[in-house]
Design a protein around this motif. Structure first.
Motif, PDB file in Angstrom:
ATOM      1  N   PRO A 102       0.824  -1.219   0.000  1.00 60.58           N
ATOM      2  CA  PRO A 102       0.000   0.000   0.000  1.00 60.58           C
ATOM      3  C   PRO A 102       0.852   1.260   0.000  1.00 60.58           C
ATOM      4  CG  PRO A 102       0.102  -0.924   2.204  1.00 60.58           C
ATOM      5  CD  PRO A 102       0.783  -1.922   1.302  1.00 60.58           C
ATOM      6  N   ILE A 103       0.390   2.275  -0.714  1.00 61.95           N
ATOM      7  CA  ILE A 103       1.010   3.594  -0.597  1.00 61.95           C
ATOM      8  C   ILE A 103       0.461   4.250   0.672  1.00 61.95           C
ATOM      9  CG2 ILE A 103       1.332   3.804  -3.083  1.00 61.95           C
ATOM     10  CD1 ILE A 103      -1.015   5.835  -3.071  1.00 61.95           C
ATOM     11  N   LEU A 104       1.205   5.208   1.197  1.00 66.44           N
ATOM     12  CA  LEU A 104       0.824   5.867   2.437  1.00 66.44           C
ATOM     13  C   LEU A 104       0.581   7.350   2.208  1.00 66.44           C
ATOM     14  CD1 LEU A 104       3.600   4.350   4.788  1.00 66.44           C
ATOM     15  CD2 LEU A 104       1.377   3.351   4.174  1.00 66.44           C
ATOM     16  N   PHE A 105      -0.477   7.869   2.793  1.00 65.13           N
ATOM     17  CA  PHE A 105      -0.721   9.309   2.824  1.00 65.13           C
ATOM     18  C   PHE A 105      -1.628   9.627   4.010  1.00 65.13           C
ATOM     19  CE2 PHE A 105      -3.467   7.426  -0.499  1.00 65.13           C
ATOM     20  CZ  PHE A 105      -4.740   7.732  -0.046  1.00 65.13           C
ATOM     21  N   PRO A 106      -1.678  10.898   4.452  1.00 60.95           N
ATOM     22  CA  PRO A 106      -2.439  11.245   5.655  1.00 60.95           C
ATOM     23  C   PRO A 106      -3.943  10.997   5.503  1.00 60.95           C
ATOM     24  CG  PRO A 106      -0.888  12.984   5.079  1.00 60.95           C
ATOM     25  CD  PRO A 106      -0.941  12.054   3.901  1.00 60.95           C
ATOM     26  N   TYR A 124      -3.828   1.296  -0.650  1.00 59.82           N
ATOM     27  CA  TYR A 124      -3.347   2.446   0.111  1.00 59.82           C
ATOM     28  C   TYR A 124      -3.741   2.349   1.570  1.00 59.82           C
ATOM     29  CZ  TYR A 124      -8.117   4.426  -0.266  1.00 59.82           C
ATOM     30  OH  TYR A 124      -9.469   4.640  -0.198  1.00 59.82           O
ATOM     31  N   CYS A 125      -3.001   3.098   2.387  1.00 63.99           N
ATOM     32  CA  CYS A 125      -3.272   3.172   3.824  1.00 63.99           C
ATOM     33  C   CYS A 125      -3.202   4.634   4.229  1.00 63.99           C
ATOM     34  CB  CYS A 125      -2.247   2.352   4.607  1.00 63.99           C
ATOM     35  SG  CYS A 125      -2.470   2.431   6.404  1.00 63.99           S
ATOM     36  N   GLN A 126      -4.243   5.127   4.874  1.00 60.46           N
ATOM     37  CA  GLN A 126      -4.283   6.509   5.325  1.00 60.46           C
ATOM     38  C   GLN A 126      -3.760   6.587   6.761  1.00 60.46           C
ATOM     39  OE1 GLN A 126      -8.522   6.854   4.184  1.00 60.46           O
ATOM     40  NE2 GLN A 126      -7.924   8.665   3.040  1.00 60.46           N
ATOM     41  N   ILE A 127      -2.722   7.381   6.961  1.00 65.32           N
ATOM     42  CA  ILE A 127      -2.068   7.498   8.259  1.00 65.32           C
ATOM     43  C   ILE A 127      -2.666   8.687   9.016  1.00 65.32           C
ATOM     44  CG2 ILE A 127       0.135   7.700   9.452  1.00 65.32           C
ATOM     45  CD1 ILE A 127      -0.078   5.228   7.670  1.00 65.32           C
ATOM     46  N   PRO A 128      -3.239   8.454  10.200  1.00 68.12           N
ATOM     47  CA  PRO A 128      -3.879   9.558  10.930  1.00 68.12           C
ATOM     48  C   PRO A 128      -2.906  10.673  11.301  1.00 68.12           C
ATOM     49  CG  PRO A 128      -4.562   7.431  11.823  1.00 68.12           C
ATOM     50  CD  PRO A 128      -3.429   7.160  10.882  1.00 68.12           C
ATOM     51  N   LEU A 129      -3.346  11.908  11.121  1.00 74.58           N
ATOM     52  CA  LEU A 129      -2.624  13.041  11.670  1.00 74.58           C
ATOM     53  C   LEU A 129      -2.775  13.032  13.189  1.00 74.58           C
ATOM     54  CD1 LEU A 129      -3.799  15.892   9.249  1.00 74.58           C
ATOM     55  CD2 LEU A 129      -1.714  14.532   9.067  1.00 74.58           C
ATOM     56  N   ASP A 130      -1.896  13.735  13.899  1.00 74.75           N
ATOM     57  CA  ASP A 130      -2.040  13.798  15.351  1.00 74.75           C
ATOM     58  C   ASP A 130      -3.173  14.759  15.717  1.00 74.75           C
ATOM     59  OD1 ASP A 130      -1.072  16.413  15.222  1.00 74.75           O
ATOM     60  OD2 ASP A 130       0.908  15.913  16.018  1.00 74.75           O
ATOM     61  N   GLU A 131      -3.356  15.015  16.999  1.00 77.14           N
ATOM     62  CA  GLU A 131      -4.483  15.834  17.454  1.00 77.14           C
ATOM     63  C   GLU A 131      -4.383  17.282  16.998  1.00 77.14           C
ATOM     64  OE1 GLU A 131      -4.872  15.412  21.643  1.00 77.14           O
ATOM     65  OE2 GLU A 131      -5.515  13.320  21.542  1.00 77.14           O
ATOM     66  N   GLY A 138       7.381   9.342  12.213  1.00 78.17           N
ATOM     67  CA  GLY A 138       7.588   7.964  12.640  1.00 78.17           C
ATOM     68  C   GLY A 138       6.507   7.008  12.173  1.00 78.17           C
ATOM     69  N   ASP A 139       5.304   7.528  11.916  1.00 74.70           N
ATOM     70  CA  ASP A 139       4.206   6.677  11.461  1.00 74.70           C
ATOM     71  C   ASP A 139       4.411   6.186  10.032  1.00 74.70           C
ATOM     72  OD1 ASP A 139       3.007   7.091  13.896  1.00 74.70           O
ATOM     73  OD2 ASP A 139       1.568   8.584  13.174  1.00 74.70           O
ATOM     74  N   TYR A 140       5.379   6.778   9.325  1.00 76.14           N
ATOM     75  CA  TYR A 140       5.642   6.390   7.939  1.00 76.14           C
ATOM     76  C   TYR A 140       6.842   5.439   7.836  1.00 76.14           C
ATOM     77  CZ  TYR A 140       2.191   9.831   6.604  1.00 76.14           C
ATOM     78  OH  TYR A 140       1.005  10.514   6.454  1.00 76.14           O
ATOM     79  N   GLU A 141       7.312   4.989   8.973  1.00 75.85           N
ATOM     80  CA  GLU A 141       8.421   4.042   8.987  1.00 75.85           C
ATOM     81  C   GLU A 141       7.866   2.628   9.015  1.00 75.85           C
ATOM     82  OE1 GLU A 141      10.979   5.161  12.213  1.00 75.85           O
ATOM     83  OE2 GLU A 141      11.380   7.149  11.382  1.00 75.85           O
ATOM     84  N   ARG A 142       7.258   2.267   7.910  1.00 75.85           N
ATOM     85  CA  ARG A 142       6.663   0.934   7.752  1.00 75.85           C
ATOM     86  C   ARG A 142       6.742   0.547   6.276  1.00 75.85           C
ATOM     87  NH1 ARG A 142       0.385   1.882   9.153  1.00 75.85           N
ATOM     88  NH2 ARG A 142       1.253   3.170  10.831  1.00 75.85           N
ATOM     89  N   GLU A 143       6.564  -0.720   6.008  1.00 72.22           N
ATOM     90  CA  GLU A 143       6.658  -1.202   4.630  1.00 72.22           C
ATOM     91  C   GLU A 143       5.572  -0.538   3.786  1.00 72.22           C
ATOM     92  OE1 GLU A 143       7.797  -5.541   2.787  1.00 72.22           O
ATOM     93  OE2 GLU A 143       6.089  -5.442   4.164  1.00 72.22           O
ATOM     94  N   ASP A 170      14.695   9.297   4.455  1.00 71.99           N
ATOM     95  CA  ASP A 170      15.811   8.434   4.859  1.00 71.99           C
ATOM     96  C   ASP A 170      15.342   7.041   5.260  1.00 71.99           C
ATOM     97  OD1 ASP A 170      18.690   8.270   5.317  1.00 71.99           O
ATOM     98  OD2 ASP A 170      18.152   8.017   7.422  1.00 71.99           O
ATOM     99  N   SER A 171      14.152   6.955   5.840  1.00 71.28           N
ATOM    100  CA  SER A 171      13.646   5.646   6.284  1.00 71.28           C
ATOM    101  C   SER A 171      12.847   4.932   5.196  1.00 71.28           C
ATOM    102  CB  SER A 171      12.782   5.813   7.531  1.00 71.28           C
ATOM    103  OG  SER A 171      11.696   6.681   7.288  1.00 71.28           O
ATOM    104  N   ASN A 172      12.746   5.555   4.006  1.00 73.50           N
ATOM    105  CA  ASN A 172      11.977   4.955   2.904  1.00 73.50           C
ATOM    106  C   ASN A 172      12.730   5.068   1.582  1.00 73.50           C
ATOM    107  OD1 ASN A 172       9.082   4.261   4.011  1.00 73.50           O
ATOM    108  ND2 ASN A 172       9.619   6.252   4.896  1.00 73.50           N
ATOM    109  N   ARG A 173      14.013   4.751   1.604  1.00 78.24           N
ATOM    110  CA  ARG A 173      14.838   4.903   0.403  1.00 78.24           C
ATOM    111  C   ARG A 173      14.425   3.960  -0.721  1.00 78.24           C
ATOM    112  NH1 ARG A 173      19.679   7.896   0.843  1.00 78.24           N
ATOM    113  NH2 ARG A 173      20.019   8.756   2.933  1.00 78.24           N
ATOM    114  N   GLY A 174      13.685   2.915  -0.398  1.00 76.16           N
ATOM    115  CA  GLY A 174      13.223   1.987  -1.418  1.00 76.16           C
ATOM    116  C   GLY A 174      11.894   2.372  -2.049  1.00 76.16           C
ATOM    117  N   SER A 175      11.327   3.508  -1.627  1.00 76.78           N
ATOM    118  CA  SER A 175      10.037   3.969  -2.147  1.00 76.78           C
ATOM    119  C   SER A 175      10.177   5.374  -2.715  1.00 76.78           C
ATOM    120  CB  SER A 175       8.982   4.005  -1.030  1.00 76.78           C
ATOM    121  OG  SER A 175       8.801   2.732  -0.444  1.00 76.78           O
TER     122      SER A 175
END
Length: 357
Positions: A102-106, A124-131, A138-143, A170-175
């Protein structure tokens, strides 16, 4: 017999901001620039020769590409142009997001991202914004199969620092990581300086906001030469002539007037900061927007109610009936006169509304 409907690609389309088209209105709902394009754009338009329209435009868009390369201090081979940043982004989705991951976006962001993902059948996967409606790196440091986010974010206006963007890169050099900078010229820091260090970075911008050319539809991206070559391969397999003669000529003319560009964006920033003071005085809360809009919520009056009251006066702002943001209004920064009219009505209406309780 097979029904032809079985072969139709079904998607939930993007819903653009309302375009009322009224003669007398204050339009603060689609983040358009309140000032006209650079004087050179009008001059170039007057000097255009209609006879040339019988010829195809340059498929390589060299005039505009070279002007962009000069303006941003990169090589022409690092620049790709399209019919608005939406076209550029869609082409980037089609080109780079093709794995089974999945691609990632907020979760609160530009609402075209999930539309393109659905259209091109990209997981795709939607990553929640904080409050505070901020991206948490750090929430984007996943496959993942790719990452895309606006900076400043839309519709919140929140800026992600270059340090935070670099952590994601830096944590997603393969994407491939796409930073959508539609609003960057209104006070945020561009990710362009990171291009030399990260070959997986693609920076997308537009002429629609800070260059006052939303009606012309010009977008572009800058990245390393290999990324741009891949984009061009897909473009030439789809439509070689994406940019028409008019867009190439007028876009180039806009880039040549740096002084006007700096002057008008400074005026928008100045009006935005004044508008923040006025909104705060009237009981609104909001983040520190670095875009040409403010994403605000009133301390006691529902956003939908304010939106309807403004609309009845032909003052248009954007209301999103979506989870987490259904009590917020996105208010585009107009010129000073428009904003003063907006605040005069809003102050009077809020006073009457609160007294009636």
């Amino acid at each position: 017999m097979r029904d032809w409907r079985e072969g139709v690609r079904r998607v939930t389309p993007y819903v653009p901001g309302e375009q009322p088209g009224q003669a007398r209105m204050i339009k603060l709902n689609t983040n358009e620039n309140p000032y006209p394009p650079a004087p050179g754009v009008e001059r170039a338009l007057r000097e255009m020769q209609a006879e040339k329209f019988r010829l195809y435009p340059d498929p390589e868009a060299r005039m505009l590409v070279e002007a962009l390369a000069e303006f941003y201090g990169v090589r022409p081979s690092q620049v790709f142009v399209g019919v608005g940043s939406d076209d550029v982004l869609a082409m980037a989705f089609l080109t780079f997001f093709n794995s089974e991951l999945p691609i990632l976006f907020p979760d609160i962001t530009y609402s075209f991202y999930d539309v393109w993902a659905g259209l091109f059948r990209i997981p795709y996967c939607q990553i929640p914004l904080d409050e505070q409606f901020r991206i948490v790196p750090g929430d984007y440091e996943r496959e993942n199969g790719g990452i895309v986010f606006p900076n400043p974010n839309a519709p919140t206006g929140e800026e992600l620092s270059l340090e935070a963007i670099e952590r994601i890169l830096d944590s997603n050099r393969g994407s491939v990581v796409i930073v959508d900078e539609a609003y960057v010229d209104f006070g945020a820091a561009t990710a362009l300086p990171l291009l030399e260090k990260y070959e997986n970075l693609l920076v997308v911008q537009t002429f629609s906001k800070s260059r006052s050319m939303a009606g012309m539809r010009i977008g572009f991206c800058i990245g390393n030469e290999e990324l741009i070559a891949c984009l061009n391969d897909v473009k030439y397999s789809f439509n070689s002539y994406t940019m028409d003669q008019t867009a190439l000529i007028l876009g180039t003319a806009a880039l040549r007037d740096r002084e006007y560009f700096e002057k008008t964006r400074a005026k928008v920033i100045e009006t935005r900061e004044w508008a923040k003071t006025e909104l705060r005085r009237l009981g609104f809360r909001f983040g520190d927007s670095k875009a040409n809009f403010i994403f605000a919520s009133h301390e006691s009056v529902p956003a939908r109610e304010i939106y309807q009251a403004l609309r009845e006066q032909h003052i248009y702002v954007r209301y999103f009936d979506k989870p987490r943001i259904d009590n917020y209004l996105r208010i585009t920064v107009g010129n000073r006169e428009e904003m003063e009219t907006f605040f005069r009505f809003l102050e009077a209406w809020l006073k009457e509304r609160l007294l009636s309780e």
